[in-house]
Design an enzyme around this catalytic site. Structure first.
Site, PDB file in Angstrom:
ATOM      1  N   HIS A 171       0.738  -1.271  -0.284  1.00 48.47           N
ATOM      2  CA  HIS A 171      -0.089  -0.186   0.350  1.00 48.47           C
ATOM      3  C   HIS A 171       0.784   1.392  -0.101  1.00 48.47           C
ATOM      4  CE1 HIS A 171      -3.920  -1.923   2.357  1.00 48.47           C
ATOM      5  NE2 HIS A 171      -3.770  -1.512   0.003  1.00 48.47           N
ATOM      6  N   CYS A 265      -2.019   2.297   8.838  1.00 50.44           N
ATOM      7  CA  CYS A 265      -3.097   2.110   8.584  1.00 50.44           C
ATOM      8  C   CYS A 265      -4.805   1.895   9.721  1.00 50.44           C
ATOM      9  CB  CYS A 265      -2.877   0.308   8.839  1.00 50.44           C
ATOM     10  SG  CYS A 265      -1.046  -0.165   7.608  1.00 50.44           S
TER      11      CYS A 265
END
Ligand code: ARG
Length: 272
Positions: A171, A265
């Site tokens: 990511h 996150c």
């Protein structure tokens, strides 16, 4: 440029956190997870944001969605518009609806339902003062490049595509982070050679992280423009940030690392 501002965040406690499937190289379904400790550490993270003067909304965790704690992935908002997520892996698909409900129930948001695969703030970052408001977007593992174009149309902001090439940094938010409204910190090795050239051109004053910083999940940080909340194992990166004029705020998140995530996150920033 330090542009410290009070922020509003959305987080979801890891009450049902577990590593039941493996969709990134960090996840090992045979390694034990201490869910109680995960909740305690998450609570420490939430309290850190509150102590720094920020507002934290909590999204109720759902049974059967062990990755829901990684709230960053649920959507991406800019100036009152929410570009919804569409998860790549079936295990996480239902999380998008829980996030959508949050924005719909809280009012004041225009929610755009995506057609393209994208994992919210996991792959989208926003710099309010860069070219008057710019989105940085990762692709290569989760978010499809078609979603970058879709996000640009939804949000009316330029979207700059950045190609990720190392599966450990799957990511954008484990490879790059905004430090303030116009500057970033990143690990060049996570990106393709051409993207590295783009990043050098755009951000000549960026703080550069090395592989060790990135592996310690140091880049998976949340900055309010001055205070930079980051994984306590990333000590070398903390020193670099201090030297660059920021205030590192280390937090312990060992359990959530087992799912392949850390500070950022766990947090979706709400930009009304
Ligand atoms: N286990 C989760 C996944 O692989 C971790 C997500 C981490 N979130 C993030 N924003 N990088 O999807």
């Amino acid at each position: 440029m330090t542009t410290q501002r009070e922020r509003t965040y959305l987080m979801s406690p890891p009450e049902h956190f577990a590593v039941e499937y493996a969709i990134n190289p960090w996840m090992d379904t045979t390694a034990p997870v201490d869910t109680e400790l995960a909740v305690k550490q998450w609570e420490g993270l939430r309290e850190t944001f509150v102590r720094l003067g920020h507002t934290v909304h909590v999204l109720a965790p759902e049974i059967g969605l062990p990755d829901m704690v990684y709230a960053a992935n649920g959507a991406f908002s800019v100036d009152g518009v929410v570009y919804g997520a569409r998860f790549k892996y079936p295990q996480r698909i239902p999380e998008a609806a829980a996030h959508r409900r949050f924005y719909v129930d809280h009012g004041g948001w225009r929610f755009v339902t995506p057609s393209e695969t994208n994992e919210g703030e996991g792959d989208f970052a926003y710099l309010p003062s860069f070219l008057g408001g710019t989105v940085l977007a990762g692709h290569g593992f989760r978010t499809e490049i078609a979603a970058h174009a879709e996000a640009q149309e939804a949000l009316g902001r330029p979207v700059i595509s950045l190609r990720l090439v190392d599966p450990r940094f799957y990511h954008l938010d484990v490879a790059l982070a905004p430090l303030d409204d116009a500057n970033v910190v990143y690990y060049p090795g996570a990106f393709s050679e051409a993207t590295r050239a783009v990043l050098r051109q755009l951000f000549p004053d960026a703080v550069l992280a090395d592989e060790e910083d990135a592996l310690a999940f140091g880049l998976n940080l949340v900055s309010d423009g001055r205070n930079v909340v980051l994984n306590s194992e990333a000590t070398a990166l903390a020193a670099k940030l201090r030297a660059a004029g920021y205030v590192p705020v280390p937090v312990e998140l060992t359990e959530l690392k087992k799912g392949g995530g850390s500070v950022k996150c766990c947090v979706a920033e709400l930009r009304p």
